[in-house]
Design a protein around this motif. Structure first.
Motif, PDB file in Angstrom:
ATOM      1  N   PRO A 184      -2.535  35.524   7.571  1.00 51.61           N
ATOM      2  CA  PRO A 184      -3.151  34.636   7.924  1.00 51.61           C
ATOM      3  C   PRO A 184      -2.226  34.099   9.163  1.00 51.61           C
ATOM      4  N   ARG A 185      -2.887  33.480   9.981  1.00 49.17           N
ATOM      5  CA  ARG A 185      -2.599  32.806  11.309  1.00 49.17           C
ATOM      6  C   ARG A 185      -2.263  31.388  10.921  1.00 49.17           C
ATOM      7  N   ARG A 186      -1.159  30.950  11.505  1.00 49.43           N
ATOM      8  CA  ARG A 186      -0.784  29.410  11.397  1.00 49.43           C
ATOM      9  C   ARG A 186      -1.544  28.731  12.443  1.00 49.43           C
ATOM     10  N   ASP A 187      -2.009  27.445  12.169  1.00 54.03           N
ATOM     11  CA  ASP A 187      -2.734  26.433  12.914  1.00 54.03           C
ATOM     12  C   ASP A 187      -2.469  26.583  14.331  1.00 54.03           C
ATOM     13  N   ARG A 188      -1.080  26.367  14.430  1.00 55.36           N
ATOM     14  CA  ARG A 188      -0.400  26.508  15.812  1.00 55.36           C
ATOM     15  C   ARG A 188       0.675  27.545  15.812  1.00 55.36           C
ATOM     16  N   GLU A 189       0.220  28.576  16.323  1.00 58.15           N
ATOM     17  CA  GLU A 189       1.188  29.737  16.528  1.00 58.15           C
ATOM     18  C   GLU A 189       2.234  29.219  17.597  1.00 58.15           C
ATOM     19  N   PRO A 190       3.411  29.514  17.523  1.00 63.20           N
ATOM     20  CA  PRO A 190       4.256  29.280  18.410  1.00 63.20           C
ATOM     21  C   PRO A 190       4.134  30.391  19.296  1.00 63.20           C
ATOM     22  N   VAL A 191       4.454  30.100  20.911  1.00 64.23           N
ATOM     23  CA  VAL A 191       3.962  30.490  21.931  1.00 64.23           C
ATOM     24  C   VAL A 191       5.054  31.676  22.203  1.00 64.23           C
ATOM     25  N   PRO A 192       4.869  32.921  22.100  1.00 63.33           N
ATOM     26  CA  PRO A 192       5.893  34.028  22.399  1.00 63.33           C
ATOM     27  C   PRO A 192       6.715  33.960  23.590  1.00 63.33           C
ATOM     28  N   ALA A 193       7.909  34.092  23.229  1.00 64.25           N
ATOM     29  CA  ALA A 193       8.961  33.986  24.381  1.00 64.25           C
ATOM     30  C   ALA A 193       8.429  35.262  25.452  1.00 64.25           C
ATOM     31  N   ALA A 194       8.572  34.665  26.630  1.00 62.62           N
ATOM     32  CA  ALA A 194       8.344  35.731  27.779  1.00 62.62           C
ATOM     33  C   ALA A 194       9.356  37.092  27.579  1.00 62.62           C
ATOM     34  N   PRO A 195       8.647  38.226  27.739  1.00 60.84           N
ATOM     35  CA  PRO A 195       9.546  39.540  27.947  1.00 60.84           C
ATOM     36  C   PRO A 195      10.593  39.441  28.724  1.00 60.84           C
ATOM     37  N   ALA A 196      11.681  39.990  28.314  1.00 61.02           N
ATOM     38  CA  ALA A 196      12.932  40.086  29.188  1.00 61.02           C
ATOM     39  C   ALA A 196      12.602  40.980  30.401  1.00 61.02           C
ATOM     40  N   ALA A 197      13.183  40.749  31.794  1.00 65.13           N
ATOM     41  CA  ALA A 197      12.972  41.137  32.933  1.00 65.13           C
ATOM     42  C   ALA A 197      13.292  42.728  32.508  1.00 65.13           C
ATOM     43  N   GLU A 198      12.604  43.767  33.091  1.00 65.01           N
ATOM     44  CA  GLU A 198      12.978  45.128  33.032  1.00 65.01           C
ATOM     45  C   GLU A 198      14.339  45.375  33.912  1.00 65.01           C
ATOM     46  N   VAL A 199      15.208  46.109  33.469  1.00 61.69           N
ATOM     47  CA  VAL A 199      16.154  46.342  34.415  1.00 61.69           C
ATOM     48  C   VAL A 199      15.816  47.346  35.481  1.00 61.69           C
ATOM     49  N   ALA A 200      16.281  46.971  36.809  1.00 58.72           N
ATOM     50  CA  ALA A 200      15.851  47.679  37.848  1.00 58.72           C
ATOM     51  C   ALA A 200      16.476  48.934  37.926  1.00 58.72           C
ATOM     52  N   GLY A 201      15.567  50.120  38.192  1.00 62.85           N
ATOM     53  CA  GLY A 201      16.223  51.446  38.408  1.00 62.85           C
ATOM     54  C   GLY A 201      16.780  51.755  39.623  1.00 62.85           C
ATOM     55  N   PRO A 202      17.161  52.810  39.924  1.00 64.93           N
ATOM     56  CA  PRO A 202      17.895  53.368  41.127  1.00 64.93           C
ATOM     57  C   PRO A 202      16.982  52.778  42.207  1.00 64.93           C
ATOM     58  N   SER A 203      17.504  52.771  43.430  1.00 63.78           N
ATOM     59  CA  SER A 203      16.759  52.405  44.562  1.00 63.78           C
ATOM     60  C   SER A 203      16.372  53.684  45.110  1.00 63.78           C
ATOM     61  N   VAL A 204      15.462  53.530  46.217  1.00 61.90           N
ATOM     62  CA  VAL A 204      14.810  54.959  46.826  1.00 61.90           C
ATOM     63  C   VAL A 204      15.952  55.532  47.408  1.00 61.90           C
ATOM     64  N   GLU A 205      16.793  54.882  48.238  1.00 62.10           N
ATOM     65  CA  GLU A 205      18.019  55.236  48.941  1.00 62.10           C
ATOM     66  C   GLU A 205      18.895  56.078  48.002  1.00 62.10           C
ATOM     67  N   ALA A 206      19.197  55.438  46.839  1.00 61.01           N
ATOM     68  CA  ALA A 206      20.109  56.011  45.706  1.00 61.01           C
ATOM     69  C   ALA A 206      19.354  57.300  45.185  1.00 61.01           C
TER      70      ALA A 206
END
Length: 251
Positions: free
Chosen positions: A65-87
């Motif tokens: 069962p869902r609560r009447d007021r569901e807590p707003v889910p936290a924003a996903p953590a920013a993805e870790v940037a991969g190697p640059s094109v130059e790298a």
């Protein structure tokens, strides 16, 4: 003595009868809460009987069962940037440093350039072209070759067909593929790849006799192909496709 015993027995019987009467009075009554429980049970039984079979079959899947007021889910953590094109380009193994410099020049116009991704795509194109040439599939070749290379391939197919020859071929796989040249000329990127592939190939004459190759043996084949792509303008760069513009035999 007997009179005393009878009096005690009589008192015990009176207490027991009173307890039984009290217990029955309690057990025999239904409180309002009991009535509500029974009514809810009957309602659930009626609803279950009226449910369609598909819903009944999935009754073991329980939705929490869902609560009447569901807590707003936290924003996903920013993805870790991969190697640059130059790298990625600098990490790509080459024998000639000029290849790295050429790839970096191309990346100035095409920031999405990734040598490993390019090699994977070039390998798929190589297999398609080699197979289409053996089959004489001009339509498949047209979208993958420049006009000059296409004319050369189709001319060879036409000569083969005129002699009544056919190619029996099976592409086994690519053993190795390396970028050996890269440069930008007049807004056009050129990347040259050396392919070492494994093929089973035999050419048959009009009577079906094998005149070259071997239909039972895997052969290593080395090809050096150059692919190009117009990267001079944003509109040109919106087309991600590379075309085969030159072929050469290994030294």
């Amino acid at each position: 003595m007997y009179g005393q015993f009878d009096l005690i027995t009589l008192i015990a019987l009176i207490v027991a009868v009173a307890a039984i009467i009290k217990l029955r009075s309690v057990l025999g009554q239904r409180t309002d809460e009991d009535e509500q429980r029974v009514e809810r049970l009957k309602t659930r039984e009626r609803e279950a009987a009226q449910r369609p079979a598909t819903e009944t079959a999935s009754a073991d899947v329980i939705s929490m069962p869902r609560r009447d007021r569901e807590p707003v889910p936290a924003a996903p953590a920013a993805e870790v940037a991969g190697p640059s094109v130059e790298a990625k380009i600098r990490a790509y193994p080459v024998q000639d440093p000029a290849v790295t410099a050429g790839l970096l020049d191309i990346a100035k116009f095409d920031p999405a350039l990734d040598p490993d991704t390019f090699i994977a795509g070039a390998g798929r194109a190589y297999e398609m072209i080699v197979s289409a040439f053996a089959e004489g599939n001009r339509r498949a070749l047209k979208d993958l070759l420049s006009k000059e290379v296409y004319d050369g391939f189709t001319s060879a197919i036409a000569d083969r067909e005129a002699r009544g020859e056919t190619i029996e071929q099976q592409f086994v796989g690519i053993k190795k593929a390396d970028i050996i040249e890269a440069e930008v000329k007049n807004g056009t990127a050129f990347v040259t790849v050396r392919f070492v592939s494994e093929l089973i190939s035999a050419t048959h004459d009009k009577s079906g006799q094998v005149i070259s190759g071997d239909a039972q043996r895997i052969k290593d084949v080395t090809d050096i192909w150059t692919f190009s792509r117009d990267i001079s303008t944003a509109k040109a760069r919106s087309n991600p496709n590379w075309r085969l513009v030159a072929t050469q035999a290994p030294n």
